[in-house]
Design an enzyme around this catalytic site. Structure first.
Site, PDB file in Angstrom:
ATOM      1  CE  LYS A   9      -3.736  -2.501   2.413  1.00 52.95           C
ATOM      2  NZ  LYS A   9      -4.799  -2.207   3.538  1.00 52.95           N
ATOM      3  CE1 TYR A  49      -9.164  -2.950   0.133  1.00 51.71           C
ATOM      4  CE2 TYR A  49      -8.609  -0.962  -0.538  1.00 51.71           C
ATOM      5  CZ  TYR A  49      -8.261  -2.169   0.257  1.00 51.71           C
ATOM      6  OH  TYR A  49      -7.193  -2.453   0.688  1.00 51.71           O
ATOM      7  CG  PHE A  57     -13.041   1.181   7.137  1.00 51.17           C
ATOM      8  CD1 PHE A  57     -12.882   0.661   5.830  1.00 51.17           C
ATOM      9  CD2 PHE A  57     -13.820   0.452   8.114  1.00 51.17           C
ATOM     10  CE1 PHE A  57     -12.750  -0.643   5.641  1.00 51.17           C
ATOM     11  CE2 PHE A  57     -14.139  -0.739   7.817  1.00 51.17           C
ATOM     12  CZ  PHE A  57     -13.377  -1.487   6.554  1.00 51.17           C
ATOM     13  NE  ARG A  85      -6.259 -12.831   5.441  1.00 47.09           N
ATOM     14  CZ  ARG A  85      -6.673 -11.469   5.054  1.00 47.09           C
ATOM     15  NH1 ARG A  85      -6.686 -10.774   4.008  1.00 47.09           N
ATOM     16  NH2 ARG A  85      -7.379 -10.828   6.070  1.00 47.09           N
ATOM     17  CB  THR A  91      -7.258  -6.072   9.697  1.00 47.85           C
ATOM     18  OG1 THR A  91      -7.514  -7.227   9.093  1.00 47.85           O
ATOM     19  CG2 THR A  91      -7.546  -4.845   8.887  1.00 47.85           C
ATOM     20  NE  ARG A 102      -2.075  -5.840   7.139  1.00 49.52           N
ATOM     21  CZ  ARG A 102      -3.309  -6.089   6.851  1.00 49.52           C
ATOM     22  NH1 ARG A 102      -3.995  -7.264   7.708  1.00 49.52           N
ATOM     23  NH2 ARG A 102      -3.666  -5.827   5.762  1.00 49.52           N
ATOM     24  CG  ASN A 112      -3.388  -2.498   7.011  1.00 51.75           C
ATOM     25  OD1 ASN A 112      -3.466  -2.170   6.042  1.00 51.75           O
ATOM     26  ND2 ASN A 112      -4.570  -3.113   7.321  1.00 51.75           N
ATOM     27  CG  HIS A 115      -5.046  -6.213  -0.233  1.00 53.20           C
ATOM     28  ND1 HIS A 115      -6.320  -6.351   0.364  1.00 53.20           N
ATOM     29  CD2 HIS A 115      -5.152  -7.083  -1.490  1.00 53.20           C
ATOM     30  CE1 HIS A 115      -7.068  -6.948  -0.510  1.00 53.20           C
ATOM     31  NE2 HIS A 115      -6.451  -7.494  -1.077  1.00 53.20           N
ATOM     32  CD  GLU A 126      -8.778  -8.785  -3.626  1.00 54.81           C
ATOM     33  OE1 GLU A 126      -7.621  -9.379  -3.291  1.00 54.81           O
ATOM     34  OE2 GLU A 126      -9.736  -8.625  -2.587  1.00 54.81           O
TER      35      GLU A 126
HETATM   36  P1  ATP Z   1      -6.661  -6.324   3.385  1.00 54.39           P
HETATM   37  O1  ATP Z   1      -8.132  -6.305   2.578  1.00 54.39           O
HETATM   38  O2  ATP Z   1      -6.311  -4.725   3.060  1.00 54.39           O
HETATM   39  O3  ATP Z   1      -5.762  -7.276   3.103  1.00 54.39           O
HETATM   40  P2  ATP Z   1      -7.851  -7.031   5.787  1.00 54.39           P
HETATM   41  O4  ATP Z   1      -8.582  -8.290   5.051  1.00 54.39           O
HETATM   42  O5  ATP Z   1      -7.085  -7.632   6.932  1.00 54.39           O
HETATM   43  O6  ATP Z   1      -6.897  -6.075   4.882  1.00 54.39           O
HETATM   44  P3  ATP Z   1     -10.261  -5.839   5.671  1.00 54.39           P
HETATM   45  O7  ATP Z   1     -11.485  -6.085   6.638  1.00 54.39           O
HETATM   46  O8  ATP Z   1     -10.825  -6.438   4.502  1.00 54.39           O
HETATM   47  O9  ATP Z   1      -8.954  -6.168   6.142  1.00 54.39           O
HETATM   48  O10 ATP Z   1     -10.208  -4.368   5.393  1.00 54.39           O
HETATM   49  C1  ATP Z   1      -9.639  -3.892   4.345  1.00 54.39           C
HETATM   50  C2  ATP Z   1      -8.802  -2.623   4.628  1.00 54.39           C
HETATM   51  O11 ATP Z   1      -9.501  -1.550   5.130  1.00 54.39           O
HETATM   52  C3  ATP Z   1      -7.821  -2.788   5.757  1.00 54.39           C
HETATM   53  O12 ATP Z   1      -6.706  -3.353   5.266  1.00 54.39           O
HETATM   54  C4  ATP Z   1      -7.709  -1.504   6.277  1.00 54.39           C
HETATM   55  O13 ATP Z   1      -6.550  -0.761   5.487  1.00 54.39           O
HETATM   56  C5  ATP Z   1      -9.046  -0.971   6.065  1.00 54.39           C
HETATM   57  N1  ATP Z   1      -9.892  -0.750   7.475  1.00 54.39           N
HETATM   58  C6  ATP Z   1     -10.356  -2.174   7.989  1.00 54.39           C
HETATM   59  N2  ATP Z   1     -10.917  -1.818   8.959  1.00 54.39           N
HETATM   60  C7  ATP Z   1     -10.781  -0.538   9.271  1.00 54.39           C
HETATM   61  C8  ATP Z   1     -11.140   0.524  10.324  1.00 54.39           C
HETATM   62  N3  ATP Z   1     -12.000  -0.136  11.406  1.00 54.39           N
HETATM   63  N4  ATP Z   1     -10.933   1.654  10.222  1.00 54.39           N
HETATM   64  C9  ATP Z   1     -10.075   2.278   9.277  1.00 54.39           C
HETATM   65  N5  ATP Z   1      -9.594   1.472   8.147  1.00 54.39           N
HETATM   66  C10 ATP Z   1      -9.963  -0.048   8.343  1.00 54.39           C
HETATM   67 MG    MG Z   2      -9.563  -7.877   3.170  1.00 52.46          MG
END
Ligand code: ATP
Ligand code: MG
Length: 137
Positions: A9, A49, A57, A85, A91, A102, A112, A115, A126
């Protein structure tokens, strides 16, 4: 053999840890099968997304993802979705295990650094979002 999409990212690119992230993938038996650097528009980030569009968010996340260049990659290997992962960590970086990307480099739940696709169907969507078949080697 499985494939997944990883993105370094914008915060990862700014911290100059592209090499460090790739080093960890390769050290763990993961092969990079495609890679590029892009700077997404807001629309492109919203499309990526789309599954999160009802989340509070969403607007902030898509602003962040187009705040600078990022590095999408196709990763290949046995069980690579789960393995990636695991290397990424939780996350919420405050819950990420020691030694994960992370834990080491994230600065907030949003910023973070990486992705990773979470399942075979999301990985297929994706990967196709960023790469065509000629770009995956
Ligand atoms: P990613 O999809 O980026 O691999 P993830 O699967 O661990 O991460 P998701 O739940 O899919 O997390 O959320 C996607 C992204 O949205 C997160 O990686 C983070 O950058 C952001 N995100 C998730 N939860 C929050 C939150 N509560 N507040 C702000 N940003 C968030
Ligand atoms: Mg995700």
């Amino acid at each position: 053999m499985e494939r997944t999409l990883s993105i370094i990212k914008p915060d990862g690119v700014k911290q100059a840890v592209i090499g460090e992230v790739i080093k960890r993938f390769e050290a763990n038996g993961i092969r990079v099968a495609a890679m590029k650097m892009i700077h997404m528009t807001k629309e492109q980030a919203q499309g990526f997304y789309a599954v999160h569009k009802e989340r509070p968010f969403f607007d902030s996340l898509t602003d962040f993802m187009c705040s600078g260049p990022c590095v999408p990659m196709v990763l290949e290997g046995d069980d690579v979705i789960a393995k990636n992962r695991e290397l990424m960590g939780a996350t919420n970086y405050k819950e990420a295990a020691e030694g994960t990307l992370r834990f080491d480099f994230a600065s907030s739940i949003e910023s973070n650094i990486v992705h990773g696709s979470d399942a075979p169907d999301t990985a297929a969507f994706e990967i196709g979002y960023f790469f065509n078949s000629f770009e995956i080697v």
